[in-house]
Scaffold this motif. Structure first.
Motif, PDB file in Angstrom:
ATOM      1  N   GLY A 170       0.910  -1.164   0.162  1.00 49.02           N
ATOM      2  CA  GLY A 170       0.168   0.114   0.007  1.00 49.02           C
ATOM      3  C   GLY A 170       0.755   1.102   0.110  1.00 49.02           C
ATOM      4  O   GLY A 170       0.768   1.958  -0.736  1.00 49.02           O
ATOM      5  N   ILE A 171       1.915   1.487   0.479  1.00 53.53           N
ATOM      6  CA  ILE A 171       2.557   2.570   0.814  1.00 53.53           C
ATOM      7  C   ILE A 171       3.772   2.899  -0.490  1.00 53.53           C
ATOM      8  O   ILE A 171       3.086   3.827  -0.675  1.00 53.53           O
ATOM      9  N   ILE A 172       4.328   1.349  -0.800  1.00 53.81           N
ATOM     10  CA  ILE A 172       4.660   1.966  -2.395  1.00 53.81           C
ATOM     11  C   ILE A 172       3.545   2.189  -3.508  1.00 53.81           C
ATOM     12  O   ILE A 172       3.899   3.300  -4.232  1.00 53.81           O
ATOM     13  N   LEU A 173       2.187   1.870  -3.428  1.00 55.79           N
ATOM     14  CA  LEU A 173       1.155   2.401  -4.811  1.00 55.79           C
ATOM     15  C   LEU A 173       0.933   3.710  -4.200  1.00 55.79           C
ATOM     16  O   LEU A 173       0.738   4.513  -5.202  1.00 55.79           O
ATOM     17  N   LEU A 174       0.652   4.372  -2.497  1.00 53.97           N
ATOM     18  CA  LEU A 174       0.853   5.271  -2.265  1.00 53.97           C
ATOM     19  C   LEU A 174       1.644   6.793  -3.348  1.00 53.97           C
ATOM     20  O   LEU A 174       0.877   7.682  -3.469  1.00 53.97           O
ATOM     21  N   ASP A 175       2.366   5.759  -2.551  1.00 51.17           N
ATOM     22  CA  ASP A 175       3.382   7.260  -3.349  1.00 51.17           C
ATOM     23  C   ASP A 175       4.633   6.306  -3.886  1.00 51.17           C
ATOM     24  O   ASP A 175       6.215   6.142  -3.365  1.00 51.17           O
ATOM     25  N   PRO A 176       4.525   5.942  -5.226  1.00 57.08           N
ATOM     26  CA  PRO A 176       5.996   5.064  -5.708  1.00 57.08           C
ATOM     27  C   PRO A 176       7.146   5.875  -5.763  1.00 57.08           C
ATOM     28  O   PRO A 176       8.556   5.201  -5.987  1.00 57.08           O
ATOM     29  N   ILE A 177       7.063   7.263  -6.194  1.00 57.17           N
ATOM     30  CA  ILE A 177       8.303   8.384  -6.421  1.00 57.17           C
ATOM     31  C   ILE A 177       9.222   7.767  -5.288  1.00 57.17           C
ATOM     32  O   ILE A 177      10.524   7.870  -5.353  1.00 57.17           O
ATOM     33  N   ASP A 178       8.320   8.394  -4.381  1.00 58.27           N
ATOM     34  CA  ASP A 178       9.179   8.470  -2.665  1.00 58.27           C
ATOM     35  C   ASP A 178       9.800   6.768  -2.425  1.00 58.27           C
ATOM     36  O   ASP A 178      10.377   7.064  -1.895  1.00 58.27           O
ATOM     37  N   ALA A 179       8.852   6.253  -2.724  1.00 54.99           N
ATOM     38  CA  ALA A 179       9.701   3.964  -2.618  1.00 54.99           C
ATOM     39  C   ALA A 179      11.022   3.698  -3.253  1.00 54.99           C
ATOM     40  O   ALA A 179      12.053   3.604  -2.975  1.00 54.99           O
ATOM     41  N   LEU A 180      10.440   4.661  -4.747  1.00 53.93           N
ATOM     42  CA  LEU A 180      12.052   4.386  -5.341  1.00 53.93           C
ATOM     43  C   LEU A 180      13.328   5.532  -4.869  1.00 53.93           C
ATOM     44  O   LEU A 180      14.042   4.001  -4.789  1.00 53.93           O
ATOM     45  N   TYR A 181      12.680   6.761  -4.725  1.00 56.18           N
ATOM     46  CA  TYR A 181      14.005   7.003  -4.044  1.00 56.18           C
ATOM     47  C   TYR A 181      14.213   6.770  -2.610  1.00 56.18           C
ATOM     48  O   TYR A 181      15.593   6.725  -2.628  1.00 56.18           O
ATOM     49  N   LYS A 182      14.004   5.984  -1.557  1.00 56.03           N
ATOM     50  CA  LYS A 182      14.052   5.436  -0.479  1.00 56.03           C
ATOM     51  C   LYS A 182      14.682   4.144  -0.986  1.00 56.03           C
ATOM     52  O   LYS A 182      15.344   3.393  -0.291  1.00 56.03           O
ATOM     53  N   ALA A 183      14.969   3.300  -2.079  1.00 57.55           N
ATOM     54  CA  ALA A 183      15.377   1.903  -2.656  1.00 57.55           C
ATOM     55  C   ALA A 183      16.464   2.669  -2.769  1.00 57.55           C
ATOM     56  O   ALA A 183      17.724   1.993  -2.879  1.00 57.55           O
ATOM     57  N   PHE A 184      17.181   3.526  -3.641  1.00 66.07           N
ATOM     58  CA  PHE A 184      18.190   3.926  -3.378  1.00 66.07           C
ATOM     59  C   PHE A 184      19.187   4.314  -2.685  1.00 66.07           C
ATOM     60  O   PHE A 184      20.371   5.246  -2.830  1.00 66.07           O
ATOM     61  N   GLU A 185      18.258   5.368  -1.614  1.00 68.25           N
ATOM     62  CA  GLU A 185      19.817   5.937  -0.258  1.00 68.25           C
ATOM     63  C   GLU A 185      20.632   4.920  -0.490  1.00 68.25           C
ATOM     64  O   GLU A 185      20.626   3.974   0.302  1.00 68.25           O
TER      65      GLU A 185
END
Length: 185
Positions: A170-185
């Motif tokens: 749900g978190i990824i679906l609600l905010d995919p851009i931030d999830a992508l950003y956090k995946a590369f942190e």
């Protein structure tokens, strides 16, 4: 008499400079925009405007396009309804979330979304030959900020129990851009 430093002051004095820089990087709106927002907007532009990403434009071409955008008043565009009334608010909500996820207030996040929308309409769209759009200027940040705040609050509620797989999805679906950003942190 000199006062003894408190435990917190001692910790702050001993904190290495790199940690302060890391703290700034984690909250940097500019960095989030550069690494996730701009690529997403460029892909969106390529899909919806037919932008030729291989075509090289000179700096004069870009400046001429921006000047042309400011010289010509906005028009009601003829984009399909789903582009104007679904796509633009969604993109506006992404811009809103870039700011909101970095602890900015709803008002500042709205201003950021508005700035991004105006920049897009007056700098990018004219560069590819499109006049600024009244619907886009009105809807992108206004409806986008409302949608963005709903997404932000939904994500915040799901984050209370991040251990749940469904909540993570749900978190990824609600905010995919931030999830992508956090995946590369």
């Amino acid at each position: 008499y000199a006062q003894e430093p408190t435990q917190q002051e001692n910790t702050e004095q001993e904190k290495p400079k790199e940690e302060y820089q890391d703290d700034f990087r984690k909250t940097s709106l500019l960095e989030a925009t550069i690494y996730t927002g701009l690529p997403a907007l460029t892909i969106t532009a390529a899909v919806f405007t037919g932008l030729n990403l291989k075509e090289k434009k000179s700096a004069n071409d870009v400046l001429d396009g921006v000047a042309w955008g400011f010289k010509n008043p906005p028009v009601w565009d003829k984009n399909p309804w789903y582009v104007n009334y679904v796509g633009h608010p969604y993109v506006g909500s992404e811009a809103y979330l870039l700011a909101r996820n970095r602890n900015h207030s709803p008002f500042v996040s709205f201003l950021y979304s508005t700035l991004e929308s105006v920049t897009w309409e007056y700098a990018i769209e004219p560069w590819v030959g499109a006049r600024p759009s009244k619907q886009d200027l009105l809807l992108t940040s206004t409806a986008g900020s409302l949608l963005g705040e709903l997404r932000y609050q939904g994500k915040k509620a799901l984050m209370k129990n991040e251990d749940s797989t469904l909540n993570k999805i749900g978190i990824i679906l609600l905010d995919p851009i931030d999830a992508l950003y956090k995946a590369f942190e």
